[in-house]
Design an enzyme around this catalytic site. Structure first.
Site, PDB file in Angstrom:
ATOM      1  N   LEU A 138      36.245  38.061  42.387  1.00 23.40           N
ATOM      2  CA  LEU A 138      35.731  37.060  41.122  1.00 23.40           C
ATOM      3  C   LEU A 138      36.315  35.888  41.188  1.00 23.40           C
ATOM      4  CD1 LEU A 138      37.505  39.856  38.683  1.00 23.40           C
ATOM      5  CD2 LEU A 138      35.403  38.777  39.596  1.00 23.40           C
ATOM      6  N   ASP A 139      35.848  35.460  41.623  1.00 27.23           N
ATOM      7  CA  ASP A 139      35.348  33.321  41.335  1.00 27.23           C
ATOM      8  C   ASP A 139      36.990  33.141  40.465  1.00 27.23           C
ATOM      9  OD1 ASP A 139      33.297  32.995  42.440  1.00 27.23           O
ATOM     10  OD2 ASP A 139      31.728  32.319  40.928  1.00 27.23           O
ATOM     11  N   ARG A 140      37.597  31.934  41.174  1.00 29.13           N
ATOM     12  CA  ARG A 140      39.042  31.616  40.815  1.00 29.13           C
ATOM     13  C   ARG A 140      39.505  32.230  39.318  1.00 29.13           C
ATOM     14  NH1 ARG A 140      43.788  28.506  42.402  1.00 29.13           N
ATOM     15  NH2 ARG A 140      42.813  28.164  44.454  1.00 29.13           N
ATOM     16  N   THR A 142      37.193  33.224  36.898  1.00 28.18           N
ATOM     17  CA  THR A 142      36.316  34.314  36.054  1.00 28.18           C
ATOM     18  C   THR A 142      37.614  35.411  36.277  1.00 28.18           C
ATOM     19  OG1 THR A 142      34.023  34.130  37.612  1.00 28.18           O
ATOM     20  CG2 THR A 142      34.298  36.116  36.929  1.00 28.18           C
ATOM     21  N   ARG A 239      26.038  32.584  37.471  1.00 31.74           N
ATOM     22  CA  ARG A 239      26.475  31.478  37.206  1.00 31.74           C
ATOM     23  C   ARG A 239      24.679  30.423  37.265  1.00 31.74           C
ATOM     24  NH1 ARG A 239      31.680  29.806  40.781  1.00 31.74           N
ATOM     25  NH2 ARG A 239      31.485  27.589  40.193  1.00 31.74           N
TER      26      ARG A 239
END
Length: 298
Positions: A138-140, A142, A239
């Protein structure tokens, strides 16, 4: 889809439900604890029904359900983890609820907190030889549900059959503007530039085909709350697709957002349904999005 887990951790007490009833009366009858003690166990997230952590006193139970109570000692260990909490654990996998702002892994600064480093330290408390392996990221910024394997073999097994193992990946997003459509589907082809930004093309340009389905849950003139389901799992897919339809994820300056009302990315991994690599049973893991998502879109 109901989760049918094996034991989450050796430090749980497991009960089978014999007849339909509400969770609180069931816990009072089986645990022999006081009403206040049981409410405390619930509020601390120490109770799981069919593998899903439940905090509601009035959660309905059905005959055959499995109720697990995490012991106070194990709960204390979980609470010592920074930036994440454990939703489920067995011999093969660990599923966590990651907070926004925490990297999945591979920080340049080796001292920086990552979900990987926290879980690695956690499993080594039981045995210094224990390890964890990241299955997806997961993105930082998120938050939400994230899956780890406890062996390299299980990691490869999950990653090699990801398209068939994963039954559902669901997200909740706070996006800018009022989304007029109640639901829709976005299909495009995604490519990444040398500067690590992903861009979208409506026709096949040699990139990866990406499919995102959305449903509007609520909204106002400034923000909309969407339920998103991924038919494909491409890097930055949500996104990029939200920017494409003119409603970038709140706080996502990289992909077109002009505002940051949450002081973080308005994206939360809310649901992951998988076929367990060992038992072949269906497991569904759920993390409720932060209440701020809903407040901003009312």
């Amino acid at each position: 889809m109901r989760n049918q887990p094996s034991k989450r951790t050796p430090k749980t007490i497991e009960y089978k439900v014999g007849a339909e009833q509400l969770l609180l009366p069931f816990l009072l009858a089986t645990s022999k604890k006081s009403r206040n003690a049981v409410k405390g166990i619930l509020s601390r997230g120490q109770v799981a029904v069919n593998g899903r952590v439940i905090t509601r006193h009035d959660h309905p139970l059905r005959s055959g359900d499995t109720v697990e109570i995490l012991t106070n000692e194990a709960a204390k260990q979980d609470s010592e983890l920074l930036g994440l909490s454990i939703l489920y654990e067995d011999e093969a996998i660990i599923v966590i609820d990651k907070e926004a702002g925490v990297l999945s892994m591979a920080a340049k600064d080796k001292k920086e907190l990552t979900a990987f480093s926290e879980l690695s330290a956690y499993v080594r408390k039981e045995n210094r030889g224990n390890r964890v392996f990241i299955v997806h990221r997961l993105d930082r910024e998120t938050s939400g549900v994230m899956l780890f394997a406890k062996s390299e073999n299980i990691k490869r097994q999950l990653q090699d059959s990801w398209e068939t193992v994963v039954i559902e990946r669901g997200y909740t997003a706070l996006v800018e503007g009022k989304v007029r459509q109640e639901s829709g589907e976005i299909i495009s082809w995604l490519k990444e530039t040398r500067t690590f930004k992903v861009y979208s093309n409506p026709t096949d340009n040699g990139g990866q085909k990406a499919i995102t389905r959305f449903k509007r849950l609520q909204g106002n003139a400034q923000y909309s709350l969407l339920e998103l389901k991924l038919a494909t799992g491409r890097k930055n897919q949500i996104r990029v697709h939200m920017e494409e339809i003119g409603h970038p994820v709140a706080g996502d300056k990289k992909y077109g957002a002009a505002t940051n009302p949450l002081k973080r990315l308005g994206l939360h991994a809310a649901r992951l349904s998988i076929i367990h690599p060992i038992t072949k049973e269906l497991h569904t893991f759920i993390s409720d999005p932060p209440s701020s998502f809903s407040r901003k879109s009312k």
